[in-house]
Design an enzyme around this catalytic site. Structure first.
Site, mmCIF file in Angstrom:
data_model
loop_
_atom_site.group_PDB
_atom_site.id
_atom_site.type_symbol
_atom_site.label_atom_id
_atom_site.label_comp_id
_atom_site.label_asym_id
_atom_site.label_seq_id
_atom_site.Cartn_x
_atom_site.Cartn_y
_atom_site.Cartn_z
ATOM 1 N N GLU A 98 -25.769 -25.853 -22.186
ATOM 2 C CA GLU A 98 -25.740 -25.294 -23.545
ATOM 3 C C GLU A 98 -24.680 -25.973 -24.412
ATOM 4 O OE1 GLU A 98 -25.051 -21.096 -23.157
ATOM 5 O OE2 GLU A 98 -26.830 -20.844 -21.903
ATOM 6 N N HIS A 103 -18.299 -29.747 -18.391
ATOM 7 C CA HIS A 103 -17.495 -28.656 -17.832
ATOM 8 C C HIS A 103 -17.986 -28.294 -16.445
ATOM 9 C CE1 HIS A 103 -20.799 -27.082 -20.292
ATOM 10 N NE2 HIS A 103 -20.885 -26.077 -19.437
HETATM 11 P P1 AMP Z 1 -23.578 -24.524 -19.846
HETATM 12 O O1 AMP Z 1 -24.874 -23.777 -19.922
HETATM 13 O O2 AMP Z 1 -23.320 -25.136 -18.506
HETATM 14 O O3 AMP Z 1 -23.422 -25.510 -20.987
HETATM 15 O O4 AMP Z 1 -22.448 -23.427 -20.003
HETATM 16 C C1 AMP Z 1 -21.811 -23.124 -21.204
HETATM 17 C C2 AMP Z 1 -20.978 -21.916 -20.959
HETATM 18 O O5 AMP Z 1 -20.040 -21.797 -22.011
HETATM 19 C C3 AMP Z 1 -21.743 -20.596 -20.895
HETATM 20 O O6 AMP Z 1 -21.537 -19.972 -19.628
HETATM 21 C C4 AMP Z 1 -21.153 -19.776 -22.044
HETATM 22 O O7 AMP Z 1 -21.049 -18.408 -21.732
HETATM 23 C C5 AMP Z 1 -19.795 -20.437 -22.220
HETATM 24 N N1 AMP Z 1 -19.203 -20.303 -23.546
HETATM 25 C C6 AMP Z 1 -19.795 -20.538 -24.753
HETATM 26 N N2 AMP Z 1 -18.922 -20.336 -25.754
HETATM 27 C C7 AMP Z 1 -17.747 -19.972 -25.177
HETATM 28 C C8 AMP Z 1 -16.463 -19.623 -25.689
HETATM 29 N N3 AMP Z 1 -16.214 -19.616 -27.001
HETATM 30 N N4 AMP Z 1 -15.491 -19.300 -24.803
HETATM 31 C C9 AMP Z 1 -15.744 -19.301 -23.478
HETATM 32 N N5 AMP Z 1 -16.926 -19.625 -22.930
HETATM 33 C C10 AMP Z 1 -17.924 -19.954 -23.771
#
Ligand code: AMP
Length: 123
Positions: A98, A103
């Site tokens: 996302e 990360h």
């Molecule tokens: P991915 O699907 O691997 O890109 O994971 C992105 C992650 O970022 C998801 O688990 C979201 O819940 C997390 N996320 C998005 N915005 C934030 C934020 N502002 N602070 C902390 N985590 C976030």
């Protein structure tokens, strides 16, 4: 040359967006996921922008290793190392990525179940 908009993670690293930061050094920042999927759910991110695993350069090897050793240390700190945990990196659309800033998800604190959900279409 186009400049892509900064992701939320860039803003967190720059201190422009609040986050529950659990570790920071000159190369890496780690903070709690805003929508935790497990009792411990921490994101470990490089401070420099690398969009996806496919964008990792050979010269980034030491940095990627550092992300993993920070994850190891945080797992110990969280008290989840003994029972075990899962590290996940999602890449692009099929990986369910996302946020396009590399990360590692550190997940633990409960049994996490199967690695991926079985699809009716099979593997
Ligand atoms: P991915 O699907 O691997 O890109 O994971 C992105 C992650 O970022 C998801 O688990 C979201 O819940 C997390 N996320 C998005 N915005 C934030 C934020 N502002 N602070 C902390 N985590 C976030």
């Amino acid at each position: 040359m186009t400049t892509l908009p900064a992701t939320v993670f860039e803003k967190i690293i720059a201190g422009q967006l609040p986050a529950d930061i659990v570790y920071k050094d000159d190369r890496v920042t780690a903070f709690r996921d805003i929508h935790p999927r497990a009792p411990t759910h921490i994101l470990i991110v490089p401070n420099k922008v690398i969009a996806t695993t496919d964008d990792i350069a050979d010269g980034d090897e030491a940095l990627i290793g550092h992300l993993v050793t920070v994850a190891r240390d945080l797992a110990r700190q969280e008290g989840i190392a003994k029972n075990g945990y899962r590290l996940i990196i999602n890449c692009r659309e099929h990986g369910g990525q996302e946020v396009y800033h590399l990360h590692i998800h550190l997940l633990g604190g409960r049994p996490l179940g199967p690695m991926v959900t079985d699809s009716p279409a099979g593997a």
